[in-house]
Scaffold this motif. Structure first.
Motif, PDB file in Angstrom:
ATOM      1  N   ALA A 122       0.832  -1.201   0.000  1.00 36.85           N
ATOM      2  CA  ALA A 122       0.000   0.000   0.000  1.00 36.85           C
ATOM      3  C   ALA A 122       0.871   1.257   0.000  1.00 36.85           C
ATOM      4  CB  ALA A 122      -0.933  -0.004   1.201  1.00 36.85           C
ATOM      5  N   GLU A 123       1.974   1.216   0.757  1.00 44.75           N
ATOM      6  CA  GLU A 123       2.879   2.371   0.821  1.00 44.75           C
ATOM      7  C   GLU A 123       3.496   2.682  -0.537  1.00 44.75           C
ATOM      8  OE1 GLU A 123       4.235   1.377   5.435  1.00 44.75           O
ATOM      9  OE2 GLU A 123       5.667   1.136   3.769  1.00 44.75           O
ATOM     10  N   SER A 124       3.725   1.632  -1.321  1.00 45.84           N
ATOM     11  CA  SER A 124       4.393   1.823  -2.609  1.00 45.84           C
ATOM     12  C   SER A 124       3.432   1.773  -3.787  1.00 45.84           C
ATOM     13  CB  SER A 124       5.484   0.763  -2.794  1.00 45.84           C
ATOM     14  OG  SER A 124       4.933  -0.538  -2.685  1.00 45.84           O
ATOM     15  N   GLY A 125       2.132   1.612  -3.491  1.00 48.66           N
ATOM     16  CA  GLY A 125       1.138   1.580  -4.547  1.00 48.66           C
ATOM     17  C   GLY A 125       1.234   0.362  -5.445  1.00 48.66           C
ATOM     18  N   ARG A 126       1.607  -0.769  -4.864  1.00 50.29           N
ATOM     19  CA  ARG A 126       1.807  -1.974  -5.649  1.00 50.29           C
ATOM     20  C   ARG A 126       0.806  -3.055  -5.265  1.00 50.29           C
ATOM     21  NH1 ARG A 126       7.857  -3.890  -5.671  1.00 50.29           N
ATOM     22  NH2 ARG A 126       6.928  -5.231  -7.273  1.00 50.29           N
ATOM     23  N   ASP A 127       0.674  -4.050  -6.111  1.00 49.98           N
ATOM     24  CA  ASP A 127      -0.133  -5.219  -5.793  1.00 49.98           C
ATOM     25  C   ASP A 127       0.650  -6.078  -4.803  1.00 49.98           C
ATOM     26  OD1 ASP A 127      -0.860  -8.188  -6.179  1.00 49.98           O
ATOM     27  OD2 ASP A 127      -2.508  -7.158  -7.184  1.00 49.98           O
ATOM     28  N   PRO A 128       0.034  -6.502  -3.691  1.00 58.71           N
ATOM     29  CA  PRO A 128       0.765  -7.297  -2.693  1.00 58.71           C
ATOM     30  C   PRO A 128       1.390  -8.567  -3.258  1.00 58.71           C
ATOM     31  CG  PRO A 128      -1.317  -6.533  -1.785  1.00 58.71           C
ATOM     32  CD  PRO A 128      -1.337  -6.181  -3.237  1.00 58.71           C
ATOM     33  N   ARG A 129       0.712  -9.186  -4.217  1.00 60.99           N
ATOM     34  CA  ARG A 129       1.257 -10.412  -4.800  1.00 60.99           C
ATOM     35  C   ARG A 129       2.534 -10.130  -5.583  1.00 60.99           C
ATOM     36  NH1 ARG A 129      -4.175 -10.347  -5.244  1.00 60.99           N
ATOM     37  NH2 ARG A 129      -5.422 -12.129  -4.517  1.00 60.99           N
ATOM     38  N   ASP A 130       2.564  -9.029  -6.300  1.00 63.43           N
ATOM     39  CA  ASP A 130       3.765  -8.668  -7.068  1.00 63.43           C
ATOM     40  C   ASP A 130       4.924  -8.347  -6.131  1.00 63.43           C
ATOM     41  OD1 ASP A 130       2.321  -8.988  -9.387  1.00 63.43           O
ATOM     42  OD2 ASP A 130       1.905  -6.842  -9.644  1.00 63.43           O
ATOM     43  N   LEU A 131       4.620  -7.609  -5.069  1.00 61.16           N
ATOM     44  CA  LEU A 131       5.660  -7.272  -4.090  1.00 61.16           C
ATOM     45  C   LEU A 131       6.234  -8.547  -3.476  1.00 61.16           C
ATOM     46  CD1 LEU A 131       6.685  -4.586  -2.330  1.00 61.16           C
ATOM     47  CD2 LEU A 131       5.461  -5.844  -0.566  1.00 61.16           C
ATOM     48  N   ALA A 132       5.350  -9.454  -3.072  1.00 55.74           N
ATOM     49  CA  ALA A 132       5.804 -10.698  -2.444  1.00 55.74           C
ATOM     50  C   ALA A 132       6.646 -11.524  -3.414  1.00 55.74           C
ATOM     51  CB  ALA A 132       4.606 -11.508  -1.955  1.00 55.74           C
ATOM     52  N   ALA A 133       6.226 -11.588  -4.672  1.00 59.53           N
ATOM     53  CA  ALA A 133       6.976 -12.357  -5.662  1.00 59.53           C
ATOM     54  C   ALA A 133       8.378 -11.783  -5.860  1.00 59.53           C
ATOM     55  CB  ALA A 133       6.221 -12.391  -6.988  1.00 59.53           C
ATOM     56  N   GLU A 134       8.475 -10.446  -5.877  1.00 55.88           N
ATOM     57  CA  GLU A 134       9.792  -9.810  -6.045  1.00 55.88           C
ATOM     58  C   GLU A 134      10.733 -10.174  -4.902  1.00 55.88           C
ATOM     59  OE1 GLU A 134      11.705  -5.394  -5.481  1.00 55.88           O
ATOM     60  OE2 GLU A 134       9.710  -5.510  -6.400  1.00 55.88           O
ATOM     61  N   PHE A 135      10.228 -10.080  -3.664  1.00 54.68           N
ATOM     62  CA  PHE A 135      11.115 -10.332  -2.534  1.00 54.68           C
ATOM     63  C   PHE A 135      11.331 -11.820  -2.276  1.00 54.68           C
ATOM     64  CE2 PHE A 135      10.029  -5.855  -1.485  1.00 54.68           C
ATOM     65  CZ  PHE A 135      11.336  -5.375  -1.516  1.00 54.68           C
ATOM     66  N   GLU A 136      10.412 -12.652  -2.731  1.00 60.06           N
ATOM     67  CA  GLU A 136      10.698 -14.091  -2.684  1.00 60.06           C
ATOM     68  C   GLU A 136      11.861 -14.423  -3.612  1.00 60.06           C
ATOM     69  OE1 GLU A 136       9.014 -18.472  -3.963  1.00 60.06           O
ATOM     70  OE2 GLU A 136       7.621 -16.786  -3.992  1.00 60.06           O
ATOM     71  N   ASN A 137      11.832 -13.878  -4.803  1.00 56.53           N
ATOM     72  CA  ASN A 137      12.943 -14.105  -5.734  1.00 56.53           C
ATOM     73  C   ASN A 137      14.253 -13.602  -5.152  1.00 56.53           C
ATOM     74  OD1 ASN A 137      11.303 -15.275  -7.675  1.00 56.53           O
ATOM     75  ND2 ASN A 137      10.907 -13.344  -8.746  1.00 56.53           N
ATOM     76  N   ALA A 138      14.217 -12.432  -4.514  1.00 52.97           N
ATOM     77  CA  ALA A 138      15.428 -11.882  -3.900  1.00 52.97           C
ATOM     78  C   ALA A 138      15.927 -12.803  -2.791  1.00 52.97           C
ATOM     79  CB  ALA A 138      15.154 -10.481  -3.355  1.00 52.97           C
ATOM     80  N   TYR A 139      14.995 -13.318  -1.984  1.00 51.56           N
ATOM     81  CA  TYR A 139      15.368 -14.239  -0.907  1.00 51.56           C
ATOM     82  C   TYR A 139      16.015 -15.506  -1.458  1.00 51.56           C
ATOM     83  CZ  TYR A 139      14.790 -17.821   2.664  1.00 51.56           C
ATOM     84  OH  TYR A 139      15.012 -18.865   3.548  1.00 51.56           O
ATOM     85  N   ARG A 140      15.418 -16.079  -2.487  1.00 53.92           N
ATOM     86  CA  ARG A 140      15.970 -17.302  -3.072  1.00 53.92           C
ATOM     87  C   ARG A 140      17.377 -17.037  -3.640  1.00 53.92           C
ATOM     88  NH1 ARG A 140      11.605 -20.810  -4.677  1.00 53.92           N
ATOM     89  NH2 ARG A 140      13.195 -22.126  -5.675  1.00 53.92           N
ATOM     90  N   GLN A 141      17.564 -15.872  -4.244  1.00 49.91           N
ATOM     91  CA  GLN A 141      18.889 -15.515  -4.758  1.00 49.91           C
ATOM     92  C   GLN A 141      19.894 -15.388  -3.613  1.00 49.91           C
ATOM     93  OE1 GLN A 141      18.231 -11.908  -6.986  1.00 49.91           O
ATOM     94  NE2 GLN A 141      16.947 -12.928  -8.521  1.00 49.91           N
ATOM     95  N   ASP A 142      19.456 -14.777  -2.510  1.00 48.16           N
ATOM     96  CA  ASP A 142      20.339 -14.619  -1.356  1.00 48.16           C
ATOM     97  C   ASP A 142      20.733 -15.969  -0.774  1.00 48.16           C
ATOM     98  OD1 ASP A 142      20.221 -11.900  -1.654  1.00 48.16           O
ATOM     99  OD2 ASP A 142      18.824 -11.557   0.007  1.00 48.16           O
ATOM    100  N   MET A 143      19.788 -16.903  -0.700  1.00 49.02           N
ATOM    101  CA  MET A 143      20.107 -18.237  -0.188  1.00 49.02           C
ATOM    102  C   MET A 143      21.126 -18.932  -1.084  1.00 49.02           C
ATOM    103  SD  MET A 143      18.582 -18.643   2.710  1.00 49.02           S
ATOM    104  CE  MET A 143      18.934 -16.887   2.953  1.00 49.02           C
ATOM    105  N   ASP A 144      20.957 -18.819  -2.390  1.00 50.43           N
ATOM    106  CA  ASP A 144      21.934 -19.401  -3.312  1.00 50.43           C
ATOM    107  C   ASP A 144      23.303 -18.760  -3.117  1.00 50.43           C
ATOM    108  OD1 ASP A 144      20.044 -21.111  -4.398  1.00 50.43           O
ATOM    109  OD2 ASP A 144      19.650 -19.856  -6.155  1.00 50.43           O
ATOM    110  N   ALA A 145      23.312 -17.440  -2.930  1.00 53.11           N
ATOM    111  CA  ALA A 145      24.581 -16.726  -2.753  1.00 53.11           C
ATOM    112  C   ALA A 145      25.296 -17.146  -1.477  1.00 53.11           C
ATOM    113  CB  ALA A 145      24.333 -15.217  -2.740  1.00 53.11           C
ATOM    114  N   LEU A 146      24.540 -17.578  -0.473  1.00 57.91           N
ATOM    115  CA  LEU A 146      25.119 -18.046   0.793  1.00 57.91           C
ATOM    116  C   LEU A 146      25.523 -19.517   0.745  1.00 57.91           C
ATOM    117  CD1 LEU A 146      22.705 -16.380   3.368  1.00 57.91           C
ATOM    118  CD2 LEU A 146      25.162 -15.935   3.183  1.00 57.91           C
TER     119      LEU A 146
END
Length: 461
Positions: free
Chosen positions: A80-104
């Motif tokens: 809501a703060e960024s004017g985005r769809d919650p599903r899109d926001l969650a998908a973006e940060f899930e991808n970021a999380y998965r990338q971070d786990m691979d990087a670790l």
């Protein structure tokens, strides 16, 4: 396969005895994907990655699952703060999380299960609780009635929410029957995502997604549940209450394993304190193996401090092992006694890891081996290589392959230096030594010849 772990439920170290011998079904609470993951997540998930790796190395068949909370109050607010769809926001940060786990190097998870993919299972579990008399409806949704479940508090020894329970996502409603009752299904609110279900239009509460997911994957009972200690109450208490009340079976989980928390630069991590570090921030300070080593050099149940000094110490410890790996000569025909020392070291490490995953004690045995090898007048051989590879298969903290300098060039320079010293051209010999020092190479003249290794400060890997 006699492995013992501290069980939060029984408050003692006890053998890990899965429901099916040799098969471990393991679930760890995953992230709420509304922002980048931080180093506290890195500690927890690295230590559980190690546990899964170690169980597999000891012969267990492991299914390791994590949930992804992709519908939640925090996600909705941030969207809501960024004017985005919650599903899109969650998908973006899930991808970021998965990338971070691979990087670790955290690659042990078999199943990442999204809450949004299990709405039907969540609804079915809430319906089971309603049918069994454990849930009631208010104007803002369905709640779990704690007065109907006598086992609440058996994991933590607590039943009341305290002021410090900042991550609890406490559900406030003055009409609740009991102060600790928590939301199972939240009624639709304007502007929020919702699902039309027999429970009414709405979305899941936070606690219910985990038990719906684990029931779908493992059934109503399974072997091992993990998370950081701040999830014990009320989140993990709520999980126990939900599943045991819905199924009528107990225990939900045979073994509860919790990791200690992380402090950064002497304080609890927070953005207001200026010490908030994302995983990406930390990896920018050094390579992933150094960060893994910092976490795994501490016992998983201990709280730990992360600072530049801790990372530098971790980097130095890594280099001691990597420098030994550099000296290995695979062509050596080793005596039985030399092979036995390496095998005994591995057996000692296994014994210490079998005892509540004591990684500091296991690493101490490894470094004793490194010290003895460095004292030897002979180069390490194939047995040392086998030992280091075994260790790295579970720790993944040492770069045993990458060469940041050309060994043959160094050997040639040292040979030239030896000739200059024999010719009493000490100035020329010192120039070679200084040039090698400038490349981060330490040399030592011994009675059996000149040895060299990379200085602790040299980076790589």
């Amino acid at each position: 396969m006699a492995i013992a772990l501290y069980n939060t439920l029984t408050r003692r170290v006890e053998p890990l005895e899965p429901m099916t011998p040799g098969v471990v079904r393991m679930f760890v609470c995953g992230p709420t994907v509304y922002d980048l993951a931080h180093v506290g997540h890195a500690k927890t998930y690295t230590q559980f990655d190690f546990l899964a790796r170690y169980l597999r190395a000891r012969g267990f068949e492991v299914t390791y699952a994590q949930n992804i909370t992709d519908i939640d109050d925090k996600i909705i607010r941030r969207a809501a703060e960024s004017g985005r769809d919650p599903r899109d926001l969650a998908a973006e940060f899930e991808n970021a999380y998965r990338q971070d786990m691979d990087a670790l190097g955290n690659t042990s998870v078999d199943v990442y299960a999204r809450a949004l993919d299990h709405i039907d299972e969540i609804v079915a579990q809430v319906q089971a609780l309603i049918e069994r008399g454990h849930a009631y409806q208010l104007d803002d949704g369905w709640y779990f009635d704690l007065s109907t479940y006598s086992g609440y508090g058996k994991l933590s020894g607590r039943t009341e929410v305290a002021e410090e329970d900042s991550v609890a996502r406490i559900d406030e409603n003055d009409a609740k029957r009991n102060r600790g009752d928590f939301a199972l299904w939240k009624a639709r609110k304007p502007g929020e995502p919702f699902w039309d279900t027999p429970l009414g239009p709405g979305r899941p509460g936070w606690h219910i997604e985990d038990t719906a997911i684990t029931e779908a994957l493992f059934g109503p009972q399974y072997d091992l549940h993990g998370g950081a200690v701040d999830l014990i109450f009320p989140h993990h208490e709520a999980e126990i209450a939900q599943m045991e009340a819905a199924s009528g079976k107990e225990p939900l989980v045979r073994h509860w394993v919790h990791t200690g928390l992380l402090r950064v630069d002497g304080a609890k991590m927070s953005k207001s304190s200026g010490n908030f570090l994302t995983i990406r921030d930390a990896l920018a300070m050094g390579d992933y193996r150094t960060l893994r080593y910092a976490f795994l050099s501490q016992h998983y149940r201990s709280s730990m401090e992360l600072s530049a000094t801790v990372l530098e110490q971790a980097r130095g410890a890594r280099r001691r092992v990597e420098n030994l790996a550099r000296q290995i000569d695979r062509s050596i025909d080793e005596p039985t006694a030399t092979v036995d020392v390496a095998e005994t070291t591995w057996a000692t490490m296994i014994e210490r890891l079998d005892g509540d995953l004591d990684t500091p004690a296991a690493l101490a045995a490894l470094f004793e081996y490194v010290r003895e090898q460095n004292r030897s007048s002979h180069r390490p051989g194939p047995s040392a290589e086998r030992l280091l590879q075994r260790v790295n298969d579970v720790f993944d903290t040492f770069d045993l392959a990458t060469r940041t300098v050309d060994d043959s060039e160094i050997e040639a320079a040292l040979a030239r230096r030896t000739e200059l010293r024999k010719a009493r051209d000490f100035a020329g010999a010192d120039q070679i030594r200084d040039a090698l020092t400038g490349k981060g190479i330490v040399i030592e003249d011994t009675t059996s010849g000149t040895r060299w290794w990379l200085a602790d400060a040299v980076s790589g890997g």
